[in-house]
Design an enzyme around this catalytic site. Structure first.
Site, PDB file in Angstrom:
ATOM      1  N   ASN A   9       3.493   4.281   6.327  1.00 56.66           N
ATOM      2  CA  ASN A   9       2.287   5.103   6.254  1.00 56.66           C
ATOM      3  C   ASN A   9       1.149   4.211   5.760  1.00 56.66           C
ATOM      4  O   ASN A   9       1.084   3.886   4.578  1.00 56.66           O
ATOM      5  CB  ASN A   9       2.526   6.279   5.286  1.00 56.66           C
ATOM      6  CG  ASN A   9       1.292   7.131   5.094  1.00 56.66           C
ATOM      7  OD1 ASN A   9       0.291   6.958   5.794  1.00 56.66           O
ATOM      8  ND2 ASN A   9       1.354   8.062   4.151  1.00 56.66           N
ATOM      9  N   TRP A  10       0.292   3.837   6.695  1.00 53.73           N
ATOM     10  CA  TRP A  10      -0.802   2.911   6.330  1.00 53.73           C
ATOM     11  C   TRP A  10      -1.906   3.619   5.556  1.00 53.73           C
ATOM     12  O   TRP A  10      -2.824   2.991   5.062  1.00 53.73           O
ATOM     13  CB  TRP A  10      -1.387   2.279   7.594  1.00 53.73           C
ATOM     14  CG  TRP A  10      -0.508   1.229   8.228  1.00 53.73           C
ATOM     15  CD1 TRP A  10       0.734   0.832   7.817  1.00 53.73           C
ATOM     16  CD2 TRP A  10      -0.815   0.448   9.388  1.00 53.73           C
ATOM     17  NE1 TRP A  10       1.217  -0.152   8.650  1.00 53.73           N
ATOM     18  CE2 TRP A  10       0.284  -0.405   9.620  1.00 53.73           C
ATOM     19  CE3 TRP A  10      -1.906   0.379  10.256  1.00 53.73           C
ATOM     20  CZ2 TRP A  10       0.318  -1.319  10.683  1.00 53.73           C
ATOM     21  CZ3 TRP A  10      -1.879  -0.529  11.326  1.00 53.73           C
ATOM     22  CH2 TRP A  10      -0.780  -1.364  11.525  1.00 53.73           C
ATOM     23  N   LYS A  11      -1.853   4.943   5.505  1.00 53.44           N
ATOM     24  CA  LYS A  11      -2.920   5.736   4.853  1.00 53.44           C
ATOM     25  C   LYS A  11      -4.283   5.302   5.415  1.00 53.44           C
ATOM     26  O   LYS A  11      -4.348   4.910   6.591  1.00 53.44           O
ATOM     27  CB  LYS A  11      -2.820   5.617   3.335  1.00 53.44           C
ATOM     28  CG  LYS A  11      -1.414   5.993   2.838  1.00 53.44           C
ATOM     29  CD  LYS A  11      -1.333   6.263   1.365  1.00 53.44           C
ATOM     30  CE  LYS A  11       0.094   6.622   0.990  1.00 53.44           C
ATOM     31  NZ  LYS A  11       0.260   6.985  -0.393  1.00 53.44           N
ATOM     32  N   HIS A  94       1.788  15.739   3.565  1.00 50.59           N
ATOM     33  CA  HIS A  94       1.805  14.676   2.553  1.00 50.59           C
ATOM     34  C   HIS A  94       1.112  15.189   1.289  1.00 50.59           C
ATOM     35  O   HIS A  94       0.160  15.972   1.378  1.00 50.59           O
ATOM     36  CB  HIS A  94       1.075  13.445   3.104  1.00 50.59           C
ATOM     37  CG  HIS A  94       1.263  12.236   2.253  1.00 50.59           C
ATOM     38  ND1 HIS A  94       0.578  12.054   1.083  1.00 50.59           N
ATOM     39  CD2 HIS A  94       2.085  11.169   2.377  1.00 50.59           C
ATOM     40  CE1 HIS A  94       0.971  10.913   0.527  1.00 50.59           C
ATOM     41  NE2 HIS A  94       1.882  10.351   1.293  1.00 50.59           N
ATOM     42  N   GLU A  96      -0.974  13.938  -0.593  1.00 52.02           N
ATOM     43  CA  GLU A  96      -2.427  13.695  -0.630  1.00 52.02           C
ATOM     44  C   GLU A  96      -3.162  14.757   0.193  1.00 52.02           C
ATOM     45  O   GLU A  96      -4.280  15.144  -0.137  1.00 52.02           O
ATOM     46  CB  GLU A  96      -2.718  12.265  -0.134  1.00 52.02           C
ATOM     47  CG  GLU A  96      -2.285  11.240  -1.174  1.00 52.02           C
ATOM     48  CD  GLU A  96      -1.860   9.888  -0.640  1.00 52.02           C
ATOM     49  OE1 GLU A  96      -2.138   9.574   0.528  1.00 52.02           O
ATOM     50  OE2 GLU A  96      -1.229   9.134  -1.415  1.00 52.02           O
ATOM     51  N   GLU A 166       8.940  12.852  -1.670  1.00 48.16           N
ATOM     52  CA  GLU A 166       8.019  11.913  -2.312  1.00 48.16           C
ATOM     53  C   GLU A 166       7.549  12.518  -3.641  1.00 48.16           C
ATOM     54  O   GLU A 166       6.601  13.320  -3.646  1.00 48.16           O
ATOM     55  CB  GLU A 166       6.795  11.668  -1.422  1.00 48.16           C
ATOM     56  CG  GLU A 166       7.106  10.990  -0.115  1.00 48.16           C
ATOM     57  CD  GLU A 166       5.899  10.220   0.413  1.00 48.16           C
ATOM     58  OE1 GLU A 166       5.999   9.004   0.532  1.00 48.16           O
ATOM     59  OE2 GLU A 166       4.856  10.833   0.673  1.00 48.16           O
ATOM     60  N   GLY A 172       2.104   5.444  -5.207  1.00 51.34           N
ATOM     61  CA  GLY A 172       1.013   4.508  -5.491  1.00 51.34           C
ATOM     62  C   GLY A 172       0.900   4.134  -6.954  1.00 51.34           C
ATOM     63  O   GLY A 172      -0.100   3.535  -7.364  1.00 51.34           O
ATOM     64  N   SER A 211       6.352   4.333  -4.150  1.00 47.59           N
ATOM     65  CA  SER A 211       6.438   2.967  -4.687  1.00 47.59           C
ATOM     66  C   SER A 211       7.686   2.218  -4.221  1.00 47.59           C
ATOM     67  O   SER A 211       8.229   1.398  -4.967  1.00 47.59           O
ATOM     68  CB  SER A 211       6.340   2.974  -6.217  1.00 47.59           C
ATOM     69  OG  SER A 211       5.072   3.450  -6.629  1.00 47.59           O
ATOM     70  N   GLY A 233       2.099   1.444   0.253  1.00 49.93           N
ATOM     71  CA  GLY A 233       1.524   0.120  -0.036  1.00 49.93           C
ATOM     72  C   GLY A 233       2.318  -1.051   0.526  1.00 49.93           C
ATOM     73  O   GLY A 233       1.734  -1.963   1.130  1.00 49.93           O
TER      74      GLY A 233
END
Ligand code: 13P
Length: 249
Positions: A9-11, A94, A96, A166, A172, A211, A233
């Protein structure tokens, strides 16, 4: 046996130049990895990523989809559009999106239906916050997130969903769940599904995210109920994602 699934997931990261460097690195190892690797770039880069991965083992995914089919939803993207751009997977719910864009379990269920109707595999993201964990509410939060979707779309449709656990406190932050903590939740999720459909509980993929990196992934993947990872990340670093994809399972 289920194939290990690794979703990058490159966000909201990347550029045409940075992506091309990253993709060149990923293509070098993708055909020798033990895993199914999926890249979820930001929407504007779907076509660029598709051009790179065509003919390789890497699959394309999106980070979000709208819950409607088409119409006056400025700034949104439909499941059929993602399908036209060669997406196979789409992340749904997600944390976020839940927290920053107020996505409820009801909206998430609608998004899953849209994705499935277009022939995409939805990746349902679930997980508790630190406050919820400290209050002892992790299990009830996770089961609520799961049961709302299952009750809404029905168990038959749910059979094609991938689950990604998650924990929000691990996203993160560099503070990953320990293998034991993650396994405990994954086992609880699988047992819940076992109660609904024993065969599905064996076949469904339950990914861990939060993470994950090239160091902690080895112990996490050894856990019986962890079937792969949703990586943020570390998926932007070619060496890290290579190590994660080449783990001996
Ligand atoms: P990090 O791997 O950066 O913690 O992100 C996890 C995540 O949110 C993947 O969807």
């Amino acid at each position: 046996m289920k194939q290990t699934l690794i979703i990058a997931n490159w966000k909201m990261n990347g550029s045409i130049l940075a992506n091309s460097k990253l993709l060149t690195g990923m293509l070098k190892f993708s055909n020798t990895a033990n895993t199914e690797l999926v890249i979820c770039p930001p929407f504007p880069y779907l076509h660029q990523v598709k051009e790179y991965i065509v003919g390789s083992n890497i699959k394309l995914g999106a980070q979000n989809v709208n819950e409607n089919n088409s119409g006056s939803y400025t700034g949104e993207v439909s499941a059929d559009m993602l399908k036209e751009f060669y997406c196979r997977y789409v992340l749904v719910g997600h944390s976020e999106r839940r927290s920053l864009f107020q996505e409820s379990n009801g909206i998430i269920a609608k998004k899953i239906t849209q994705a499935m109707d277009a022939g995409l595999t939805p990746v349902l993201c679930i997980g508790e916050s630190l406050a919820q964990r400290e209050k002892g509410d992790a299990q009830s939060v996770i089961l609520e997130q799961l049961s709302c979707v299952i009750n809404d779309i029905g168990l038959k449709k749910f059979k094609s969903v991938v689950i990604a656990y998650e924990p929000i406190w691990a996203i993160g932050t560099g503070q990953t769940a320990s293998p034991e903590q993650a396994q405990k939740v994954h086992r609880m999720i699988r047992q819940y599904i076992y109660g609904l459909d024993p065969i599905l509980s064996k076949n469904i993929s339950i990914l861990y995210g939060g993470s994950v990196n090239e160091i902690n992934a080895a112990e996490l993947i050894k856990q019986k109920d962890i079937d792969g990872f949703l990586v943020g990340g570390a998926s932007l670093k070619p060496d890290s994602i290579e190590t994660i994809c080449k783990l001996k399972i």
